[in-house]
Design a protein around this motif. Structure first.
Motif, PDB file in Angstrom:
ATOM      1  N   CYS A   1      62.147  23.706  30.386  1.00 55.18           N
ATOM      2  CA  CYS A   1      61.187  24.381  31.273  1.00 55.18           C
ATOM      3  C   CYS A   1      60.940  25.812  30.805  1.00 55.18           C
ATOM      4  O   CYS A   1      59.808  26.302  30.842  1.00 55.18           O
ATOM      5  N   GLY A   2      61.974  26.504  30.367  1.00 55.98           N
ATOM      6  CA  GLY A   2      61.817  27.863  29.856  1.00 55.98           C
ATOM      7  C   GLY A   2      60.987  27.888  28.590  1.00 55.98           C
ATOM      8  O   GLY A   2      60.089  28.723  28.430  1.00 55.98           O
ATOM      9  N   ILE A   3      61.275  26.971  27.685  1.00 52.20           N
ATOM     10  CA  ILE A   3      60.522  26.906  26.434  1.00 52.20           C
ATOM     11  C   ILE A   3      59.054  26.608  26.717  1.00 52.20           C
ATOM     12  O   ILE A   3      58.163  27.240  26.164  1.00 52.20           O
ATOM     13  N   ALA A   4      58.806  25.666  27.622  1.00 50.97           N
ATOM     14  CA  ALA A   4      57.420  25.326  27.978  1.00 50.97           C
ATOM     15  C   ALA A   4      56.689  26.501  28.600  1.00 50.97           C
ATOM     16  O   ALA A   4      55.480  26.656  28.426  1.00 50.97           O
ATOM     17  N   ALA A   5      57.415  27.363  29.298  1.00 54.16           N
ATOM     18  CA  ALA A   5      56.811  28.522  29.955  1.00 54.16           C
ATOM     19  C   ALA A   5      56.671  29.722  29.018  1.00 54.16           C
ATOM     20  O   ALA A   5      56.075  30.723  29.392  1.00 54.16           O
TER      21      ALA A   5
ATOM     22  N   VAL B   1      70.450  37.524  28.001  1.00 52.56           N
ATOM     23  CA  VAL B   1      70.445  36.065  27.936  1.00 52.56           C
ATOM     24  C   VAL B   1      69.056  35.574  28.349  1.00 52.56           C
ATOM     25  O   VAL B   1      68.526  35.994  29.385  1.00 52.56           O
ATOM     26  N   VAL B   2      68.504  34.686  27.541  1.00 55.39           N
ATOM     27  CA  VAL B   2      67.182  34.121  27.808  1.00 55.39           C
ATOM     28  C   VAL B   2      67.352  32.632  28.110  1.00 55.39           C
ATOM     29  O   VAL B   2      68.006  31.913  27.354  1.00 55.39           O
TER      30      VAL B   2
ATOM     31  N   CYS C   1      62.966  26.686  37.781  1.00 50.86           N
ATOM     32  CA  CYS C   1      61.962  26.391  36.760  1.00 50.86           C
ATOM     33  C   CYS C   1      60.636  27.106  36.990  1.00 50.86           C
ATOM     34  O   CYS C   1      60.008  27.563  36.045  1.00 50.86           O
ATOM     35  N   ARG C   2      60.232  27.226  38.227  1.00 47.82           N
ATOM     36  CA  ARG C   2      58.927  27.829  38.513  1.00 47.82           C
ATOM     37  C   ARG C   2      58.878  29.316  38.193  1.00 47.82           C
ATOM     38  O   ARG C   2      57.802  29.900  38.133  1.00 47.82           O
ATOM     39  N   LEU C   3      60.026  29.943  37.958  1.00 46.54           N
ATOM     40  CA  LEU C   3      60.069  31.373  37.646  1.00 46.54           C
ATOM     41  C   LEU C   3      60.373  31.648  36.178  1.00 46.54           C
ATOM     42  O   LEU C   3      60.589  32.787  35.790  1.00 46.54           O
ATOM     43  N   GLU C   4      60.380  30.607  35.356  1.00 45.19           N
ATOM     44  CA  GLU C   4      60.617  30.775  33.920  1.00 45.19           C
ATOM     45  C   GLU C   4      59.414  31.443  33.270  1.00 45.19           C
ATOM     46  O   GLU C   4      58.309  31.329  33.778  1.00 45.19           O
ATOM     47  N   PRO C   5      59.630  32.113  32.175  1.00 46.71           N
ATOM     48  CA  PRO C   5      60.863  32.450  31.500  1.00 46.71           C
ATOM     49  C   PRO C   5      61.705  33.463  32.291  1.00 46.71           C
ATOM     50  O   PRO C   5      61.181  34.397  32.877  1.00 46.71           O
ATOM     51  N   ILE C   6      63.010  33.213  32.286  1.00 48.28           N
ATOM     52  CA  ILE C   6      63.964  34.082  32.970  1.00 48.28           C
ATOM     53  C   ILE C   6      64.835  34.765  31.933  1.00 48.28           C
ATOM     54  O   ILE C   6      65.282  34.140  30.976  1.00 48.28           O
TER      55      ILE C   6
END
Length: 127
Positions: free
Chosen positions: A36-40, A30-31, A72-77
């Motif tokens: 925030c993930g997309i931006a990262a 799962v991604v 958010c600060r650890l994205e992408p997760i």
């Protein structure tokens, strides 16, 4: 990209790639694909995972996306979810790290401990 037809063809190709993955009792990946993930950089991460699985001929692992993973600060997760529902959560993943997760965790069964959320949180000094 020159036309709506070309965009639709790309969409249909990606949908076909994802639908070829069986909804099985095997591992799932799962991604996090919230804004925030997309931006990262989560989209290239997901693409790299699918590409690496396809290259290796692995088609019994479901790859999906989810919304906000909460950090958010650890994205992408990326989460690898085992059939018994235990999880390994990876953070700050890029395309190369995603390929490594497939090679080491998915193919060889070895967790990439240096990429886990716990390791990343400890390495960044709690930023």
């Amino acid at each position: 990209m020159n036309s709506l037809e070309e965009l639709n063809a790309i969409r249909d190709k990606k949908k076909d790639e994802l639908s070829q993955r069986k909804d099985s009792q095997n591992l799932r990946i799962v991604v996090g694909m919230a804004s925030c993930g997309i931006a990262a950089g989560a989209k290239p991460v997901m693409d790299a995972i699918i590409e690496e699985l396809n290259t290796r001929g692995i088609n019994d692992i479901k790859v999906s996306m989810t919304g906000c993973m909460g950090i958010c600060r650890l994205e992408p997760i990326v989460e690898v979810i085992y059939p018994d529902e235990t999880r390994v959560t990876y953070a700050n993943i890029d395309a190369e790290k995603a390929k490594r997760i497939v090679a080491e965790n998915i193919v060889n069964g070895q967790v990439c401990t240096d990429l886990t959320i716990e390791a990343v949180q400890n390495d960044d000094g709690g930023k």
